[in-house]
Enzyme design. Structure first.
Site, mmCIF file in Angstrom:
data_model
loop_
_atom_site.group_PDB
_atom_site.id
_atom_site.type_symbol
_atom_site.label_atom_id
_atom_site.label_comp_id
_atom_site.label_asym_id
_atom_site.label_seq_id
_atom_site.Cartn_x
_atom_site.Cartn_y
_atom_site.Cartn_z
ATOM 1 N N ASN A 9 14.414 40.790 -68.954
ATOM 2 C CA ASN A 9 15.287 39.616 -69.032
ATOM 3 C C ASN A 9 15.649 39.422 -70.496
ATOM 4 O O ASN A 9 14.836 38.943 -71.277
ATOM 5 C CB ASN A 9 14.533 38.384 -68.485
ATOM 6 C CG ASN A 9 15.335 37.103 -68.656
ATOM 7 O OD1 ASN A 9 16.503 37.132 -69.042
ATOM 8 N ND2 ASN A 9 14.706 35.962 -68.380
ATOM 9 N N LYS A 11 17.670 37.387 -71.785
ATOM 10 C CA LYS A 11 18.038 35.998 -72.111
ATOM 11 C C LYS A 11 19.328 35.994 -72.948
ATOM 12 O O LYS A 11 20.173 36.863 -72.744
ATOM 13 C CB LYS A 11 16.862 35.297 -72.796
ATOM 14 C CG LYS A 11 15.567 35.459 -71.979
ATOM 15 C CD LYS A 11 14.451 34.588 -72.408
ATOM 16 C CE LYS A 11 13.230 34.866 -71.523
ATOM 17 N NZ LYS A 11 12.096 34.029 -71.824
ATOM 18 N N HIS A 97 14.646 30.569 -63.082
ATOM 19 C CA HIS A 97 13.856 30.751 -64.309
ATOM 20 C C HIS A 97 13.514 29.378 -64.905
ATOM 21 O O HIS A 97 14.329 28.449 -64.853
ATOM 22 C CB HIS A 97 14.645 31.594 -65.317
ATOM 23 C CG HIS A 97 13.780 32.078 -66.433
ATOM 24 N ND1 HIS A 97 13.441 31.274 -67.495
ATOM 25 C CD2 HIS A 97 13.149 33.259 -66.628
ATOM 26 C CE1 HIS A 97 12.641 31.958 -68.313
ATOM 27 N NE2 HIS A 97 12.452 33.165 -67.802
ATOM 28 N N GLU A 99 13.509 28.349 -67.838
ATOM 29 C CA GLU A 99 14.444 27.866 -68.861
ATOM 30 C C GLU A 99 15.656 27.203 -68.216
ATOM 31 O O GLU A 99 16.196 26.238 -68.750
ATOM 32 C CB GLU A 99 14.862 29.032 -69.777
ATOM 33 C CG GLU A 99 13.712 29.419 -70.706
ATOM 34 C CD GLU A 99 13.680 30.884 -71.099
ATOM 35 O OE1 GLU A 99 14.683 31.589 -70.910
ATOM 36 O OE2 GLU A 99 12.616 31.317 -71.595
ATOM 37 N N GLU A 169 5.760 33.271 -63.365
ATOM 38 C CA GLU A 169 5.858 33.110 -64.810
ATOM 39 C C GLU A 169 5.273 31.752 -65.209
ATOM 40 O O GLU A 169 5.992 30.731 -65.170
ATOM 41 C CB GLU A 169 7.323 33.167 -65.256
ATOM 42 C CG GLU A 169 8.021 34.465 -64.921
ATOM 43 C CD GLU A 169 9.179 34.765 -65.881
ATOM 44 O OE1 GLU A 169 9.204 35.866 -66.406
ATOM 45 O OE2 GLU A 169 10.031 33.884 -66.103
ATOM 46 N N GLY A 175 7.198 33.259 -73.975
ATOM 47 C CA GLY A 175 7.622 33.242 -75.378
ATOM 48 C C GLY A 175 6.598 32.652 -76.330
ATOM 49 O O GLY A 175 6.920 32.360 -77.484
ATOM 50 N N SER A 215 4.910 36.572 -72.024
ATOM 51 C CA SER A 215 4.273 37.280 -73.143
ATOM 52 C C SER A 215 3.636 38.600 -72.731
ATOM 53 O O SER A 215 2.578 38.976 -73.234
ATOM 54 C CB SER A 215 3.250 36.364 -73.841
ATOM 55 O OG SER A 215 3.905 35.243 -74.397
HETATM 56 P P1 13P Z 1 8.550 36.515 -72.715
HETATM 57 O O1 13P Z 1 8.173 37.913 -72.264
HETATM 58 O O2 13P Z 1 9.380 36.525 -73.964
HETATM 59 O O3 13P Z 1 7.351 35.627 -72.801
HETATM 60 O O4 13P Z 1 9.508 35.912 -71.586
HETATM 61 C C1 13P Z 1 9.145 36.043 -70.267
HETATM 62 C C2 13P Z 1 10.278 35.606 -69.423
HETATM 63 O O5 13P Z 1 10.672 34.459 -69.448
HETATM 64 C C3 13P Z 1 10.922 36.614 -68.574
HETATM 65 O O6 13P Z 1 11.798 36.032 -67.667
#
Ligand code: 13P
Length: 254
Positions: A9, A11, A97, A99, A169, A175, A215
């Site tokens: 992903n 982003k 997601h 976010e 997740e 992150g 992460s």
């Molecule tokens: P990170 O791997 O940067 O923690 O993000 C995970 C994520 O949100 C994948 O959709």
């Protein structure tokens, strides 16, 4: 055996040239390696989807979007619809997601509409669920994930549910550099699989791919993926560097 998946992903990252380089590196790797039971999916920003599908066409690399509209078409400025994605041969879409839940106020109900829209246009949802830190600290993490599943995907019939990929997740791991421990991931994945078995049947539960995200990197991927109920990862930051992402793919396909 369930399909193992490593999905990236991206982003809201990468310029056009950077995206081109990254896709090229991944395509080169996928072309030259026989990945037996592992599917690799990249989910770039939607402006680069065509670039990705053009390259991916010649390989077994798959392409996913990061979001789609809960509307089918019409006056929704800035939105991208499921029929548009289908017409560009995009086979997957991340839906729900954290976010998008946090910054764009997506609710379980809206996410259910997006899941329905994706399935109507032959797009497999990569459905994200996971609890916030205070919810885990209070011991509510199982209830939160159960509610997310119940309100966004458990309305589906068994055939449609068969096209869903789940990504657990935990929001506190995204992150932050704080990965869930291998035991925490396995415990939640096992729980999710039991809920699916209870709702549908044993076979559906056994065949659903459940990814871990938060992460995940080349150092911890192998241990996380070694768990019996962890079928791969949804990778954020570590999917932005080809060498790191490739190492993660290799750690599942060993
Ligand atoms: P990170 O791997 O940067 O923690 O993000 C995970 C994520 O949100 C994948 O959709």
């Amino acid at each position: 055996m369930r399909t193992q998946i490593v999905a990236g992903n991206w982003k809201m990252n990468k310029t056009f040239e950077e995206a081109d380089d990254l896709i090229n590196d991944i395509v080169d790797f996928v072309k030259n390696h026989n990945l037996e039971n592992t599917a690799v999916i990249i989910c770039p920003p939607s402006v680069y989807l065509e670039l990705a599908t053009d390259f991916a066409n010649e390989t077994n690399l798959h392409v996913g979007a990061q979001n789609l509209s809960n509307y089918e078409s019409g006056a929704y400025t800035g939105e991208i619809s499921a029929p548009m994605l289908e017409s560009m041969e995009v086979g997957y879409c991340i839906i729900g997601h954290s976010e998008r839940r946090k910054y764009f106020n997506e609710t379980n109900e809206m996410i259910a509409e997006k899941v329905n829209m994706a399935l109507k246009y032959n797009i497999s949802p990569i459905f994200c669920c996971g609890e916030l830190l205070p919810e885990r600290e209070k011991g509510n993490h199982f209830d939160i994930v159960k509610k997310q599943l119940e309100e966004s995907v458990f309305h589906l019939n068994k055939t449609d549910f068969g096209n869903i990929i789940i990504a657990y997740e935990p929001v506190w791991a995204i992150g932050t550099g704080v990965t869930a421990t291998s035991d925490q991931a396995q415990e939640m994945h096992y729980y999710i699989r039991s809920l699916i078995k209870e709702k549908y049947d044993e076979e559906t539960g056994e065949s659903t791919t459940i990814l871990y995200g938060g992460s995940c990197n080349s150092k911890n991927a192998k241990e996380l993926f070694a768990n019996p109920d962890v079928d791969g990862g949804l990778i954020g930051g570590a999917s932005l560097k080809s060498d790191e992402f490739i190492k993660i793919i290799q750690s599942i396909d060993d």
